[in-house]
Design a protein around this motif. Structure first.
Motif, PDB file in Angstrom:
ATOM      1  N   UNK A 192       0.845  -1.192   0.000  1.00 25.50           N
ATOM      2  CA  UNK A 192       0.000   0.000   0.000  1.00 25.50           C
ATOM      3  C   UNK A 192       0.879   1.240   0.000  1.00 25.50           C
ATOM      4  N   UNK A 193       0.347   2.315   0.552  1.00 24.59           N
ATOM      5  CA  UNK A 193       1.103   3.563   0.642  1.00 24.59           C
ATOM      6  C   UNK A 193       1.051   4.093   2.073  1.00 24.59           C
ATOM      7  N   UNK A 194       2.021   4.941   2.399  1.00 24.40           N
ATOM      8  CA  UNK A 194       2.034   5.580   3.713  1.00 24.40           C
ATOM      9  C   UNK A 194       0.895   6.598   3.727  1.00 24.40           C
ATOM     10  N   UNK A 195      -0.138   6.314   4.538  1.00 24.52           N
ATOM     11  CA  UNK A 195      -1.330   7.159   4.585  1.00 24.52           C
ATOM     12  C   UNK A 195      -1.296   8.127   5.768  1.00 24.52           C
ATOM     13  N   UNK A 196      -0.536   7.772   6.801  1.00 25.21           N
ATOM     14  CA  UNK A 196      -0.462   8.613   7.988  1.00 25.21           C
ATOM     15  C   UNK A 196       0.802   8.219   8.745  1.00 25.21           C
ATOM     16  N   UNK A 197       1.250   9.113   9.614  1.00 23.13           N
ATOM     17  CA  UNK A 197       2.396   8.808  10.462  1.00 23.13           C
ATOM     18  C   UNK A 197       2.020   9.215  11.872  1.00 23.13           C
ATOM     19  N   UNK A 198       1.990   8.232  12.758  1.00 26.23           N
ATOM     20  CA  UNK A 198       1.698   8.493  14.159  1.00 26.23           C
ATOM     21  C   UNK A 198       3.014   8.824  14.863  1.00 26.23           C
TER      22      UNK A 198
ATOM     23  N   UNK B 162       1.420   4.333   9.141  1.00 28.86           N
ATOM     24  CA  UNK B 162       0.123   3.732   8.850  1.00 28.86           C
ATOM     25  C   UNK B 162       0.090   3.515   7.341  1.00 28.86           C
ATOM     26  N   UNK B 163       0.045   2.240   6.950  1.00 33.17           N
ATOM     27  CA  UNK B 163       0.099   1.873   5.536  1.00 33.17           C
ATOM     28  C   UNK B 163      -1.258   1.311   5.143  1.00 33.17           C
ATOM     29  N   UNK B 164      -1.840   1.877   4.084  1.00 35.29           N
ATOM     30  CA  UNK B 164      -3.149   1.412   3.617  1.00 35.29           C
ATOM     31  C   UNK B 164      -3.045   0.955   2.168  1.00 35.29           C
ATOM     32  N   UNK B 165      -3.729  -0.175   1.905  1.00 34.12           N
ATOM     33  CA  UNK B 165      -3.771  -0.684   0.540  1.00 34.12           C
ATOM     34  C   UNK B 165      -4.701  -1.872   0.423  1.00 34.12           C
ATOM     35  N   UNK B 166      -5.515  -1.893  -0.620  1.00 34.16           N
ATOM     36  CA  UNK B 166      -6.420  -3.000  -0.958  1.00 34.16           C
ATOM     37  C   UNK B 166      -7.169  -3.549   0.251  1.00 34.16           C
ATOM     38  N   UNK B 167      -7.866  -2.667   0.965  1.00 35.14           N
ATOM     39  CA  UNK B 167      -8.696  -3.093   2.082  1.00 35.14           C
ATOM     40  C   UNK B 167      -7.928  -3.517   3.319  1.00 35.14           C
ATOM     41  N   UNK B 168      -6.648  -3.278   3.346  1.00 39.12           N
ATOM     42  CA  UNK B 168      -5.822  -3.649   4.485  1.00 39.12           C
ATOM     43  C   UNK B 168      -5.137  -2.410   5.055  1.00 39.12           C
ATOM     44  N   UNK B 169      -4.834  -2.515   6.343  1.00 39.83           N
ATOM     45  CA  UNK B 169      -4.078  -1.442   6.984  1.00 39.83           C
ATOM     46  C   UNK B 169      -3.008  -2.086   7.857  1.00 39.83           C
ATOM     47  N   UNK B 170      -1.807  -1.534   7.801  1.00 42.47           N
ATOM     48  CA  UNK B 170      -0.684  -2.025   8.590  1.00 42.47           C
ATOM     49  C   UNK B 170      -0.175  -0.881   9.456  1.00 42.47           C
ATOM     50  N   UNK B 171       0.225  -1.203  10.685  1.00 39.66           N
ATOM     51  CA  UNK B 171       0.881  -0.242  11.573  1.00 39.66           C
ATOM     52  C   UNK B 171       2.313  -0.725  11.733  1.00 39.66           C
ATOM     53  N   UNK B 172       3.247   0.030  11.163  1.00 39.91           N
ATOM     54  CA  UNK B 172       4.636  -0.416  11.118  1.00 39.91           C
ATOM     55  C   UNK B 172       5.514   0.550  11.903  1.00 39.91           C
ATOM     56  N   UNK B 173       6.100   0.089  13.024  1.00 40.51           N
ATOM     57  CA  UNK B 173       7.005   0.950  13.789  1.00 40.51           C
ATOM     58  C   UNK B 173       8.206   1.358  12.931  1.00 40.51           C
ATOM     59  N   UNK B 174       8.580   2.605  13.017  1.00 49.22           N
ATOM     60  CA  UNK B 174       9.680   3.134  12.213  1.00 49.22           C
ATOM     61  C   UNK B 174      11.014   2.852  12.896  1.00 49.22           C
ATOM     62  N   UNK B 175      11.359   1.568  12.950  1.00 48.49           N
ATOM     63  CA  UNK B 175      12.637   1.147  13.529  1.00 48.49           C
ATOM     64  C   UNK B 175      13.328   0.215  12.527  1.00 48.49           C
ATOM     65  N   UNK B 176      14.650   0.119  12.655  1.00 46.72           N
ATOM     66  CA  UNK B 176      15.437  -0.655  11.688  1.00 46.72           C
ATOM     67  C   UNK B 176      14.994  -2.113  11.571  1.00 46.72           C
ATOM     68  N   UNK B 177      14.471  -2.673  12.638  1.00 49.31           N
ATOM     69  CA  UNK B 177      14.038  -4.067  12.613  1.00 49.31           C
ATOM     70  C   UNK B 177      12.948  -4.300  11.550  1.00 49.31           C
ATOM     71  N   UNK B 178      12.113  -3.289  11.307  1.00 49.99           N
ATOM     72  CA  UNK B 178      10.987  -3.437  10.378  1.00 49.99           C
ATOM     73  C   UNK B 178      11.147  -2.617   9.104  1.00 49.99           C
ATOM     74  N   UNK B 179      11.747  -1.458   9.188  1.00 45.36           N
ATOM     75  CA  UNK B 179      11.932  -0.598   8.016  1.00 45.36           C
ATOM     76  C   UNK B 179      13.334  -0.858   7.483  1.00 45.36           C
TER      77      UNK B 179
END
Length: 165
Positions: free
Chosen positions: A113-119, A128-145
């Motif tokens: 998806x795309x970055x729709x918001x940043x908490x 906050x990533x939104x795409x095709x009926x899904x939403x992901x919350x991805x912490x902005x840390x090296x482990x995930x990004x």
């Protein structure tokens, strides 16, 4: 295309009777906003004659604003900074540049998806990533990004169970 001017905060009130304004900064720190000699309000440059951090906010004197009545007219206005000449540390990005970036799975290459918001909770940002009926919350840390390529228009992330909401 990156915007030359970035939203940096909002004037929320006056301070005292001499025309100082209270700005809630939308930057990492109030000190960062205090480092600018020029802010932009309604598209016009305004010289900052004095600025200091105060309880997590910025108290600023602006050229041409000499009393409480003039300061009151600015209440609610968004202040902008000119990104030209701002040097960010390696690995840091303006949040505005991350909005709308395509997000790809680092393992499969699939577009999530795309970055729709940043908490911005205290510990670290959460994308906050939104795409095709899904939403992901991805912490902005090296482990995930795993990669941020603003020029290329994408982020690569590694998901774990529980990130999809």
């Amino acid at each position: 295309m990156k915007n030359k001017f970035l939203e940096a905060g909002q004037i929320v009130n006056t301070h005292g009777i001499q025309g100082e304004v209270k700005i809630v900064p939308w930057c990492d720190t109030p000190e960062f906003l205090c480092s600018f000699d020029i802010l932009y309000i309604d598209g016009a440059p305004v010289r900052v004659t004095a600025a200091r951090p105060h309880k997590g906010n910025v108290l600023a004197r602006l050229e041409g604003i000499g009393d409480i009545n003039a300061a009151m007219r600015l209440k609610g206005k968004t202040v902008f900074i000119d990104r030209t000449g701002v040097e960010l540390p390696d690995g840091r990005h303006f949040l505005a540049d991350l909005m709308g970036l395509e997000v790809r799975d680092a393992d499969t290459g699939a577009v999530l998806g795309t970055v729709a918001d940043i908490l911005t909770p205290p510990a670290h940002e959460v994308y906050v990533v939104r795409g095709e009926g899904r939403e992901y919350l991805i912490p902005a840390v090296d482990e995930f990004v795993k990669e941020i390529d603003v020029e290329g228009g994408f982020l690569r992330v590694r998901l774990i169970e529980g990130m999809e909401s």
